[in-house]
Motif scaffolding. Structure first.
Motif: not given
Length: 163
Positions: A33, A35, A37, A63-64, A123-124, A127
């Protein structure tokens, strides 16, 4: 910090006791949820790392942010929820197997039944909490483990993305 507002921002209703299951859920919801950024960095907008500014940006303005903002605020949430946590300096691995400078990245150490690394600011990436035991953790982004390398722990994604 308004813990309930933060939990609503990441889609979690209510609270739970500080345990590994809830920590995993918190990390997953945050990564789905909020990001990563770096728009403020790219736009040369002043970034303030005080808790109120980070909270307003991420929770109120939806925002992220980058690692210092995301992990910094998530660390404060964990503390408010009763987790024993501390912020750690990270060094990002380059393609040539060298490492960036100290404090190039920030991540969180959480102490439960054992120590775990939690990172919502890359980021990716993984998790779920990474155990400091060397045990592998797999998810949709790859397979990860933390292994001791001399006197330093290194964080490695086995699918070629280091962080």
């Amino acid at each position: 910090m308004d813990v309930q507002a933060y939990l609503r921002r990441i889609g979690i209703e209510g609270e739970s006791s500080p345990n590994l299951d809830f920590l995993t859920r918190l990390q997953q919801r945050h990564m789905f949820t909020v990001p990563f950024e770096n728009l403020d960095v790219m736009n040369k907008t002043e970034i303030t790392l005080d808790p109120d500014s980070m909270f307003a940006k991420i929770v109120h303005n939806r925002r992220g942010g980058f690692c210092y903002e995301l992990n910094g605020l998530f660390y404060r949430l964990l503390q408010e929820l009763g987790y024993e946590a501390e912020l750690l300096s990270g060094r990002v691995a380059a393609d040539d197997h060298t490492y960036g400078p100290e404090f190039d990245h920030m991540l969180i150490l959480v102490r439960l039944d054992q120590d775990y690394v939690v990172d919502v600011g890359f980021g990716d990436s993984v998790r779920s909490p990474l155990p400091m035991s060397g045990e592998e953790v797999s998810d949709v982004s790859g397979t990860y483990r933390i292994r001791k390398n001399r006197t330093v722990f290194s964080f490695k994604n086995f699918w070629g993305i280091n962080g």
